[in-house]
Enzyme design. Structure first.
Site, PDB file in Angstrom:
ATOM      1  N   HIS A 193      46.024  40.052  40.533  1.00  0.00           N
ATOM      2  CA  HIS A 193      47.133  39.222  40.043  1.00  0.00           C
ATOM      3  C   HIS A 193      48.095  38.935  41.193  1.00  0.00           C
ATOM      4  CE1 HIS A 193      50.231  38.337  36.668  1.00  0.00           C
ATOM      5  NE2 HIS A 193      50.657  37.796  37.797  1.00  0.00           N
ATOM      6  N   HIS A 228      50.583  35.696  43.254  1.00  0.00           N
ATOM      7  CA  HIS A 228      51.104  34.321  43.349  1.00  0.00           C
ATOM      8  C   HIS A 228      51.154  33.930  44.817  1.00  0.00           C
ATOM      9  CE1 HIS A 228      52.393  34.268  39.090  1.00  0.00           C
ATOM     10  NE2 HIS A 228      52.494  35.577  39.305  1.00  0.00           N
ATOM     11  N   LYS A 272      44.736  31.787  32.205  1.00  0.00           N
ATOM     12  CA  LYS A 272      45.981  32.536  32.084  1.00  0.00           C
ATOM     13  C   LYS A 272      46.872  31.913  31.034  1.00  0.00           C
ATOM     14  CE  LYS A 272      49.307  35.333  33.172  1.00  0.00           C
ATOM     15  NZ  LYS A 272      50.010  35.576  34.412  1.00  0.00           N
ATOM     16  N   HIS A 293      50.377  36.900  29.909  1.00  0.00           N
ATOM     17  CA  HIS A 293      51.747  37.346  30.154  1.00  0.00           C
ATOM     18  C   HIS A 293      52.267  37.775  28.790  1.00  0.00           C
ATOM     19  CE1 HIS A 293      55.754  37.321  32.195  1.00  0.00           C
ATOM     20  NE2 HIS A 293      56.090  37.404  30.922  1.00  0.00           N
ATOM     21  N   HIS A 310      50.476  42.898  34.208  1.00  0.00           N
ATOM     22  CA  HIS A 310      51.724  43.570  34.603  1.00  0.00           C
ATOM     23  C   HIS A 310      52.423  44.310  33.452  1.00  0.00           C
ATOM     24  CE1 HIS A 310      53.346  39.926  32.886  1.00  0.00           C
ATOM     25  NE2 HIS A 310      53.131  39.186  33.950  1.00  0.00           N
ATOM     26  N   ASP A 353      51.144  41.240  41.232  1.00  0.00           N
ATOM     27  CA  ASP A 353      52.105  40.233  40.775  1.00  0.00           C
ATOM     28  C   ASP A 353      53.096  39.876  41.880  1.00  0.00           C
ATOM     29  OD1 ASP A 353      53.121  38.365  39.083  1.00  0.00           O
ATOM     30  OD2 ASP A 353      54.303  39.758  37.872  1.00  0.00           O
TER      31      ASP A 353
HETATM   32  N1  OTD Z   1      56.877  37.337  37.255  1.00  0.00           N
HETATM   33  N2  OTD Z   1      57.810  35.931  38.840  1.00  0.00           N
HETATM   34  C1  OTD Z   1      56.722  35.113  38.822  1.00  0.00           C
HETATM   35  C2  OTD Z   1      55.664  35.403  38.041  1.00  0.00           C
HETATM   36  C3  OTD Z   1      55.604  36.727  37.441  1.00  0.00           C
HETATM   37  O1  OTD Z   1      55.246  36.946  35.136  1.00  0.00           O
HETATM   38  C4  OTD Z   1      54.740  36.813  36.242  1.00  0.00           C
HETATM   39  O2  OTD Z   1      53.515  36.750  36.396  1.00  0.00           O
HETATM   40  C5  OTD Z   1      56.738  33.943  39.703  1.00  0.00           C
HETATM   41  O3  OTD Z   1      57.722  33.785  40.417  1.00  0.00           O
HETATM   42  O4  OTD Z   1      55.747  33.180  39.705  1.00  0.00           O
HETATM   43  C6  OTD Z   1      57.900  37.009  38.041  1.00  0.00           C
HETATM   44  O5  OTD Z   1      58.935  37.686  38.012  1.00  0.00           O
HETATM   45 ZN    ZN Z   2      52.457  36.956  37.912  1.00  0.00          ZN
HETATM   46 ZN    ZN Z   3      53.486  37.140  34.007  1.00  0.00          ZN
END
Ligand code: OTD
Ligand code: ZN
Ligand code: ZN
Length: 344
Positions: free
Chosen positions: A13, A15, A99, A136, A174, A247
């Site tokens: 996971h 970004h 997702k 999520h 997460h 994450d």
């Molecule tokens: N959580 N920020 C982000 C994604 C995650 O929920 C998530 O996967 C992001 O900035 O893309 C965050 O706090």
């Molecule tokens: Zn995330």
């Molecule tokens: Zn998330």
């Protein structure tokens, strides 16, 4: 123990963002991880296999020479996603999952699913094809307290979903609460969870006592210490339902240190060392390899990696700031602090 050698880990996971951000995020991840699930919450989101293939090419263009890195792609589930797209995922060599963000749950989730019952036709197809649904897991209703949103999701959305689709392959991403850990433990082998380094190492006191620390702010938000303890227990238990997903979510220093600061912790540069720190703190460094290198691959039905990495039990100071985008800075998770493990 002064050094440990692990099969190279994967990040299930992450970004990476797009454009100039890839100059930072791809090398940071690729120096530790063999594979990463690349989250699709770009603007606009990655909604089709075709778009995911194009995004993967942009990522690959930033992999440093001589480094092997295999980005695994994910589609962004919207109210418009068709069951046909699931068949395309199944047939794709690079896309592994879809997702689901409840609309409004986190950064760039406005295009997320507005009501899960509206997309049951697609979920039926996911179950049939055994394509993983990544969740999520938070409700987003304004009146639900931010600290209760994960638990409410389990009761109101996830339980009914699994009753309807008991064989759905699903990753609760997460996880942050004892309730989520317990929920996952009670399900069959088709339900797993990822856990981030920040939710293993920190709790809401780290974020809020003695002043607001915006670099600990992420979603789902850090919870109280008892939850942190449960997450540490399950992560280090050797149960294959729990595996590594950082994450890591980069935002520039200015976007974080702001009257309305963005959510996300940038852990990528030292992620595996942060996990080592967390496992070592509870005397369970011997359980790191399963969590970091085996269980995720097994769940996704991908081969385990064969090459190794080595960590030494030696202090390192996490950089206070790193270059990001064009002339901006990014503050990594636990910046300026000393941890006890270092990747060689
Ligand atoms: N959580 N920020 C982000 C994604 C995650 O929920 C998530 O996967 C992001 O900035 O893309 C965050 O706090
Ligand atoms: Zn995330
Ligand atoms: Zn998330």
């Amino acid at each position: 123990m002064n050094t440990i050698t692990l099969i190279q880990p994967d990040d299930w996971h992450a970004h990476l963002r797009d454009g100039l951000a890839l100059q930072r995020t791809v090398p940071d991840l690729a120096k530790q991880f063999s594979r990463a699930i690349c989250m699709p919450n770009l603007v606009p989101p990655v909604k089709t296999v075709e778009e995911a293939e194009a995004y993967r090419e942009r990522i690959m263009a930033h992999v440093p020479e001589g480094v092997n890195f295999d980005p695994r792609m994910v589609l962004y589930f919207t109210d418009q996603t068709s069951p046909e797209e699931v068949k395309k995922i199944k047939a794709s060599a690079h896309v592994n999952a879809i997702k689901l963000y409840p609309a409004g749950a986190t950064t760039n989730s406005d295009n997320g699913v507005s009501d899960i019952r509206k997309v049951y036709a697609v979920i039926e197809q996911l179950e049939e094809q055994q394509v993983p649904l990544l969740l999520h897991g938070e409700v987003t209703h304004n009146h639900v307290d931010i600290f209760d949103r994960e638990k409410r999701f389990l009761d109101e959305v996830l339980s009914p979903l699994l009753q309807q689709f008991p064989n759905l392959k699903l990753v609760l991403e997460h996880i942050t609460t004892s309730e989520a850990a317990q929920f996952v433990l009670e399900q069959g082998r088709n339900v797993a969870a990822t856990i981030t380094p920040q939710h293993l190492l920190f709790n809401r006191n780290d974020m809020l006592v003695g002043g607001v620390k915006p670099h600990f702010y992420c979603l789902p938000i850090l919870k109280r210490q008892t939850h942190q303890q449960t997450l540490l227990e399950v992560a280090t238990s050797g149960n294959p339902k729990f595996f590594l997903g950082t994450d890591s979510a980069p935002h520039s220093k200015n976007a974080k240190e702001n009257a309305c600061g963005c959510a996300g912790c940038y852990s990528a540069p030292t992620a595996i060392e942060l996990y080592a720190q967390a496992f070592d703190q509870v005397g369970r460094i011997d359980r790191l390899e399963g969590f970091a290198s085996f269980f995720g691959a097994d769940f996704y039905g991908l081969p385990r990696n064969t090459n190794t990495i080595t960590l030494v039990n030696e202090e390192q100071i996490i950089p206070t700031s790193l270059d990001y985008l064009d002339g901006e800075q990014i503050i990594p998770l636990y910046a300026g602090k000393t941890i006890q493990w270092r990747k060689v």
